[in-house]
Design a protein around this motif. Structure first.
Motif, mmCIF file in Angstrom:
data_model
loop_
_atom_site.group_PDB
_atom_site.id
_atom_site.type_symbol
_atom_site.label_atom_id
_atom_site.label_comp_id
_atom_site.label_asym_id
_atom_site.label_seq_id
_atom_site.Cartn_x
_atom_site.Cartn_y
_atom_site.Cartn_z
ATOM 1 N N MET A 184 23.904 33.752 24.230
ATOM 2 C CA MET A 184 24.627 32.413 24.003
ATOM 3 C C MET A 184 25.507 32.362 22.879
ATOM 4 O O MET A 184 25.996 31.527 22.430
ATOM 5 C CB MET A 184 23.344 31.353 23.831
ATOM 6 C CG MET A 184 24.154 30.101 23.279
ATOM 7 S SD MET A 184 22.603 28.695 23.171
ATOM 8 C CE MET A 184 23.138 27.620 23.903
ATOM 9 N N PRO A 185 25.902 33.686 22.292
ATOM 10 C CA PRO A 185 26.838 33.908 21.175
ATOM 11 C C PRO A 185 27.987 33.283 21.628
ATOM 12 O O PRO A 185 28.702 33.606 22.721
ATOM 13 C CB PRO A 185 26.690 35.315 20.801
ATOM 14 C CG PRO A 185 26.150 35.862 21.967
ATOM 15 C CD PRO A 185 25.413 35.085 22.802
ATOM 16 N N ASN A 186 28.854 32.915 20.539
ATOM 17 C CA ASN A 186 30.305 32.408 20.787
ATOM 18 C C ASN A 186 30.348 31.182 21.869
ATOM 19 O O ASN A 186 31.486 31.235 22.364
ATOM 20 C CB ASN A 186 31.045 33.457 21.010
ATOM 21 C CG ASN A 186 31.212 34.591 19.813
ATOM 22 O OD1 ASN A 186 31.157 33.896 18.584
ATOM 23 N ND2 ASN A 186 31.260 35.751 20.079
ATOM 24 N N THR A 187 29.443 30.554 22.291
ATOM 25 C CA THR A 187 29.647 29.436 22.935
ATOM 26 C C THR A 187 29.150 28.191 22.311
ATOM 27 O O THR A 187 28.266 28.173 21.313
ATOM 28 C CB THR A 187 28.775 29.501 24.178
ATOM 29 O OG1 THR A 187 27.278 29.630 24.000
ATOM 30 C CG2 THR A 187 28.791 31.017 25.048
ATOM 31 N N ALA A 223 22.296 34.425 16.904
ATOM 32 C CA ALA A 223 21.137 35.331 18.025
ATOM 33 C C ALA A 223 20.437 35.938 17.102
ATOM 34 O O ALA A 223 20.762 36.685 16.108
ATOM 35 C CB ALA A 223 22.204 36.128 18.837
ATOM 36 N N SER A 224 19.069 36.176 17.736
ATOM 37 C CA SER A 224 18.029 37.110 16.895
ATOM 38 C C SER A 224 18.318 38.469 17.033
ATOM 39 O O SER A 224 18.764 39.019 18.112
ATOM 40 C CB SER A 224 16.882 36.680 17.867
ATOM 41 O OG SER A 224 15.653 37.657 17.147
ATOM 42 N N ARG A 225 18.078 39.015 16.012
ATOM 43 C CA ARG A 225 18.258 40.533 15.784
ATOM 44 C C ARG A 225 16.869 41.233 15.736
ATOM 45 O O ARG A 225 16.711 42.192 15.449
ATOM 46 C CB ARG A 225 19.133 40.951 14.669
ATOM 47 C CG ARG A 225 20.442 40.909 14.782
ATOM 48 C CD ARG A 225 21.239 41.087 13.515
ATOM 49 N NE ARG A 225 22.753 40.538 13.731
ATOM 50 C CZ ARG A 225 23.531 40.878 12.681
ATOM 51 N NH1 ARG A 225 23.125 41.102 11.495
ATOM 52 N NH2 ARG A 225 24.941 40.224 12.806
ATOM 53 N N PRO A 247 24.650 35.950 11.572
ATOM 54 C CA PRO A 247 25.285 34.673 11.017
ATOM 55 C C PRO A 247 25.607 33.609 11.877
ATOM 56 O O PRO A 247 26.173 33.847 13.184
ATOM 57 C CB PRO A 247 26.521 35.187 10.083
ATOM 58 C CG PRO A 247 26.396 36.448 10.081
ATOM 59 C CD PRO A 247 25.714 36.938 11.334
ATOM 60 N N THR A 248 25.186 32.339 11.674
ATOM 61 C CA THR A 248 25.764 31.131 12.239
ATOM 62 C C THR A 248 26.937 30.588 11.864
ATOM 63 O O THR A 248 27.096 30.022 10.766
ATOM 64 C CB THR A 248 24.597 30.083 12.417
ATOM 65 O OG1 THR A 248 23.345 30.805 12.845
ATOM 66 C CG2 THR A 248 24.943 29.024 13.551
ATOM 67 N N PHE A 249 27.932 30.172 12.701
ATOM 68 C CA PHE A 249 29.263 29.606 12.305
ATOM 69 C C PHE A 249 29.388 28.183 13.014
ATOM 70 O O PHE A 249 28.847 27.982 14.151
ATOM 71 C CB PHE A 249 30.460 30.469 12.623
ATOM 72 C CG PHE A 249 30.483 31.851 11.977
ATOM 73 C CD1 PHE A 249 30.681 32.073 10.733
ATOM 74 C CD2 PHE A 249 29.769 32.904 12.570
ATOM 75 C CE1 PHE A 249 30.810 33.082 9.899
ATOM 76 C CE2 PHE A 249 29.789 34.203 12.103
ATOM 77 C CZ PHE A 249 30.422 34.293 10.697
ATOM 78 N N TYR A 250 29.876 27.155 12.311
ATOM 79 C CA TYR A 250 29.758 25.907 12.773
ATOM 80 C C TYR A 250 31.058 25.434 12.948
ATOM 81 O O TYR A 250 32.145 25.841 11.738
ATOM 82 C CB TYR A 250 29.005 24.907 11.867
ATOM 83 C CG TYR A 250 27.563 25.154 11.881
ATOM 84 C CD1 TYR A 250 26.779 24.894 12.841
ATOM 85 C CD2 TYR A 250 26.923 26.012 10.989
ATOM 86 C CE1 TYR A 250 25.352 25.047 13.033
ATOM 87 C CE2 TYR A 250 25.635 26.210 11.080
ATOM 88 C CZ TYR A 250 24.707 25.517 11.874
ATOM 89 O OH TYR A 250 23.413 26.028 12.025
ATOM 90 N N HIS A 251 31.664 24.649 13.947
ATOM 91 C CA HIS A 251 32.975 23.897 14.070
ATOM 92 C C HIS A 251 32.755 22.808 14.392
ATOM 93 O O HIS A 251 32.064 22.512 15.116
ATOM 94 C CB HIS A 251 33.933 24.865 14.887
ATOM 95 C CG HIS A 251 34.310 26.278 14.417
ATOM 96 N ND1 HIS A 251 33.445 27.256 14.599
ATOM 97 C CD2 HIS A 251 35.432 26.558 13.776
ATOM 98 C CE1 HIS A 251 34.071 28.358 14.384
ATOM 99 N NE2 HIS A 251 35.210 27.952 13.536
ATOM 100 N N PHE A 252 33.628 21.713 13.578
ATOM 101 C CA PHE A 252 33.414 20.489 13.596
ATOM 102 C C PHE A 252 34.705 19.645 14.221
ATOM 103 O O PHE A 252 35.771 20.089 13.993
ATOM 104 C CB PHE A 252 33.152 19.698 12.246
ATOM 105 C CG PHE A 252 32.023 20.413 11.347
ATOM 106 C CD1 PHE A 252 30.698 20.014 11.488
ATOM 107 C CD2 PHE A 252 32.092 21.639 10.832
ATOM 108 C CE1 PHE A 252 29.630 20.531 10.913
ATOM 109 C CE2 PHE A 252 31.211 22.218 10.188
ATOM 110 C CZ PHE A 252 29.867 21.685 10.153
ATOM 111 N N HIS A 253 34.345 18.547 15.098
ATOM 112 C CA HIS A 253 35.345 17.912 15.780
ATOM 113 C C HIS A 253 36.095 17.093 14.905
ATOM 114 O O HIS A 253 35.438 16.227 13.798
ATOM 115 C CB HIS A 253 34.589 16.890 16.657
ATOM 116 C CG HIS A 253 35.614 16.322 17.865
ATOM 117 N ND1 HIS A 253 36.389 15.374 17.281
ATOM 118 C CD2 HIS A 253 36.239 16.775 18.828
ATOM 119 C CE1 HIS A 253 37.400 14.952 18.364
ATOM 120 N NE2 HIS A 253 37.060 15.765 19.264
ATOM 121 N N PRO A 254 37.589 17.282 14.816
ATOM 122 C CA PRO A 254 38.374 16.686 13.681
ATOM 123 C C PRO A 254 38.497 15.172 13.464
ATOM 124 O O PRO A 254 38.365 14.790 12.446
ATOM 125 C CB PRO A 254 39.798 17.392 13.871
ATOM 126 C CG PRO A 254 39.663 17.771 15.444
ATOM 127 C CD PRO A 254 38.316 18.119 15.655
#
Length: 137
Positions: free
Chosen positions: A1-4, A53-55, A62-69
């Motif tokens: 599920m990475p990058n989704t 994702a688990s290693r 690392p987890t990256f978050y993007h927020f609705h403007p």
């Protein structure tokens, strides 16, 4: 599920404003960067998450978050005025939050300095041992 994006998060439409990164949201909200996703959840802001994702034994990536403007701009006054229930240690505009940020940064820097000093000491000790063993014969 990475990058989704998270399930249920609507996809971007052509011509839509790009989603904001954590750095951009941290400039708009008085919230510590570590707690932006939690504050967004409490303020009903749509968030896309990628990574994490688990290693296995090595932890997680690392987890990256993007927020609705639009959601970020809608929630900014409510968060700044305190209408959203956010713990004071998450905020950058409270004494508790600033204190936690200060001590967290200080402890990370002290730990990093100690690890670096230990590494330098180990290298010097290793070099000293090699020089001693070469000069004993």
């Amino acid at each position: 599920m990475p990058n989704t994006p998270d399930p249920g998060t609507p996809e971007a439409v052509d011509g839509e404003e790009p989603w904001l990164s954590s750095d951009e949201v941290a400039k708009l909200w008085p919230i510590r960067k570590d707690w932006l996703s939690g504050a967004a959840h409490r303020a009903d802001v749509r968030v896309r998450r990628s990574g994490g994702a688990s290693r296995g034994t090595w932890g997680a990536e690392p987890t990256f978050y993007h927020f609705h403007p639009e959601d970020v701009r809608r929630a900014a006054p409510a968060i700044a005025e305190g209408h959203v229930d956010i713990p004071s240690v998450w905020r950058t505009d409270t004494p508790d939050g600033r204190r936690r940020e200060f001590w967290g940064t200080l402890s990370a820097r002290v730990a990093g300095t100690l690890v670096l000093a230990l590494l330098v000491f180990a290298i010097i000790l290793l070099l000293g041992t090699v020089v001693f063993l070469l000069t004993v014969e």
